[in-house]
Design a protein around this motif. Structure first.
Motif, PDB file in Angstrom:
ATOM      1  N   LEU A  19       0.837  -1.203   0.000  1.00 37.72           N
ATOM      2  CA  LEU A  19       0.000   0.000   0.000  1.00 37.72           C
ATOM      3  C   LEU A  19       0.873   1.255   0.000  1.00 37.72           C
ATOM      4  O   LEU A  19       0.628   2.206  -0.757  1.00 37.72           O
ATOM      5  N   ILE A  79       2.004   6.790  -6.842  1.00 31.17           N
ATOM      6  CA  ILE A  79       1.003   7.753  -7.324  1.00 31.17           C
ATOM      7  C   ILE A  79       1.510   9.183  -7.116  1.00 31.17           C
ATOM      8  O   ILE A  79       1.444  10.031  -8.011  1.00 31.17           O
ATOM      9  N   GLY A  80       2.048   9.429  -5.913  1.00 30.41           N
ATOM     10  CA  GLY A  80       2.561  10.770  -5.641  1.00 30.41           C
ATOM     11  C   GLY A  80       3.726  11.129  -6.546  1.00 30.41           C
ATOM     12  O   GLY A  80       3.814  12.256  -7.052  1.00 30.41           O
ATOM     13  N   MET A 125       0.987  19.056  -3.634  1.00 34.37           N
ATOM     14  CA  MET A 125       0.021  18.085  -3.108  1.00 34.37           C
ATOM     15  C   MET A 125       0.529  16.661  -3.307  1.00 34.37           C
ATOM     16  O   MET A 125       0.385  15.807  -2.429  1.00 34.37           O
ATOM     17  N   SER A 126       1.136  16.399  -4.465  1.00 30.39           N
ATOM     18  CA  SER A 126       1.675  15.060  -4.708  1.00 30.39           C
ATOM     19  C   SER A 126       2.811  14.753  -3.747  1.00 30.39           C
ATOM     20  O   SER A 126       2.957  13.611  -3.293  1.00 30.39           O
ATOM     21  N   MET A 162       4.311   9.952  -9.526  1.00 34.45           N
ATOM     22  CA  MET A 162       3.759  10.207 -10.852  1.00 34.45           C
ATOM     23  C   MET A 162       3.203  11.630 -10.935  1.00 34.45           C
ATOM     24  O   MET A 162       3.418  12.334 -11.935  1.00 34.45           O
ATOM     25  N   GLY A 163       2.530  12.045  -9.870  1.00 35.22           N
ATOM     26  CA  GLY A 163       1.987  13.404  -9.869  1.00 35.22           C
ATOM     27  C   GLY A 163       3.072  14.447  -9.964  1.00 35.22           C
ATOM     28  O   GLY A 163       2.949  15.422 -10.696  1.00 35.22           O
ATOM     29  N   ILE A 182       2.435   1.764  -3.428  1.00 36.29           N
ATOM     30  CA  ILE A 182       1.467   2.221  -4.432  1.00 36.29           C
ATOM     31  C   ILE A 182       1.194   3.717  -4.242  1.00 36.29           C
ATOM     32  O   ILE A 182       1.208   4.495  -5.201  1.00 36.29           O
ATOM     33  N   LEU A 183       0.967   4.129  -2.980  1.00 38.51           N
ATOM     34  CA  LEU A 183       0.710   5.546  -2.714  1.00 38.51           C
ATOM     35  C   LEU A 183       1.912   6.389  -3.113  1.00 38.51           C
ATOM     36  O   LEU A 183       1.772   7.468  -3.700  1.00 38.51           O
ATOM     37  N   GLU A 236       2.874  15.790  -0.734  1.00 46.22           N
ATOM     38  CA  GLU A 236       2.184  15.408   0.500  1.00 46.22           C
ATOM     39  C   GLU A 236       1.799  13.931   0.455  1.00 46.22           C
ATOM     40  O   GLU A 236       1.965  13.208   1.444  1.00 46.22           O
ATOM     41  N   VAL A 237       1.270  13.499  -0.691  1.00 45.38           N
ATOM     42  CA  VAL A 237       0.877  12.086  -0.825  1.00 45.38           C
ATOM     43  C   VAL A 237       2.093  11.183  -0.627  1.00 45.38           C
ATOM     44  O   VAL A 237       2.028  10.144   0.045  1.00 45.38           O
TER      45      VAL A 237
END
Lengths: 102, 189
Positions: free
Chosen positions: A12, A19-20, A35-36, A22-23, A15-16, A38-39
């Motif tokens: 998990l 995603i961040g 924001m990414s 990638m952002g 994956i998170l 932060e993720v």
């Protein structure tokens, strides 16, 4: 030992983090990049808490608190820089910073 | 092998799925404020994950500091940007319910999950069996990690000073530059 396997927690978290990441890479808007970030920091926190609960040690939560303070300082400085950027260029596009030639 | 749908694992996977979906929405969203809404949901989902992992103190900190303080900072900054100029023109106009129904569904899913976890006696027993509570964290934080806490306080101070310095209005900067300009060539004005 908790009921949740450590491998799934780490999955998990990765994956998170992906995603961040990638952002941060894909988006051109600096606010979305923040924001990414932060993720991504959040994903690292998930990994630390998962490890801390797997070995039943409080170290994971201590590291999470340090990450929290890091995120707070980073957001404060980042948003202040973005406000300055918006005043100067009337835009949040990261490509505008190309004029720095850095 | 039968799968128990009311176990801690299933609740954890559900919260993790909510976190992943909300994070994807954050990254792919066009409008800044909508992305912030999804970011709040993502942080809340991660907080539920922390609770299910046996770290209720970290879960509380996540809600209070991340979703409560840092996100409010984001919202205030977005208000100061005045994004009506360059962002919301390209985004579709607000369509009433459609804007907030996604975050609301995800958040209510998390709420249901949390209520279920609190209500179920079996899950509560399992959770309290392997909890790492705030007392242990505090002992460690002010024991062997004391130097790290001091450094973190320096970091926060640096963030405060830098935030104040950078976000100051431009007017006094102009006046400083102007006076320097005058000093350098006094006959120009």
């Amino acid at each position: 030992m908790t009921a949740i396997p450590l491998a799934h927690v780490l999955m998990l978290a990765s994956i998170l983090f992906a995603i961040g990441f990638m952002g941060v890479i894909v988006r051109k808007n600096t606010l979305f990049m923040l924001m990414s970030l932060e993720v991504m920091l959040n994903a690292v926190g998930v990994a630390f808490i998962g490890a801390g609960s797997y070995w039943q040690q409080a170290d994971g939560q201590v590291m999470f608190i340090l990450i929290l303070t890091l995120a707070a300082a980073e957001v404060a400085v980042g948003l202040a820089l973005l406000i300055r950027l918006q005043h100067k260029y009337q835009s949040l596009d990261i490509d505008k910073l190309n004029s720095m030639q850095g | 092998m039968n799968i128990d749908f009311a176990s801690i694992e299933m609740l954890f996977y559900l919260a993790g799925a909510v976190a992943v979906i909300a994070s994807l929405k954050v990254v792919t969203q066009k409008n800044t404020v909508h992305a912030l809404l999804y970011l709040v949901v993502s942080l809340l989902a991660v907080a539920v994950c922390f609770y299910l992992l046996g770290a209720p103190f970290a879960a509380g900190l996540e809600v209070i500091v991340y979703a409560g303080a840092i996100l409010v900072l984001f919202v205030f900054a977005v208000m100061m940007f005045g994004l009506s100029v360059d962002e919301t023109l390209h985004a579709p106009q607000s369509r009433g319910v459609a804007v907030w129904v996604g975050p609301m569904l995800l958040a209510s899913l998390l709420l249901l999950e949390l209520l279920f976890a609190i209500d179920s006696i079996d899950i509560q027993q399992k959770l309290t069996a392997n909890i790492v509570d705030a007392r242990q964290v505090g002992k460690l934080l002010y024991g062997s990690y004391l130097l790290a806490v001091e450094i973190a306080s320096f970091l926060l101070l640096a963030g405060l000073v830098a935030g104040y310095h950078y976000a100051k209005p431009d007017s006094d900067m102009h006046s400083v530059l102007h006076s320097q300009h005058k000093k350098n060539n006094p006959r120009s004005s």
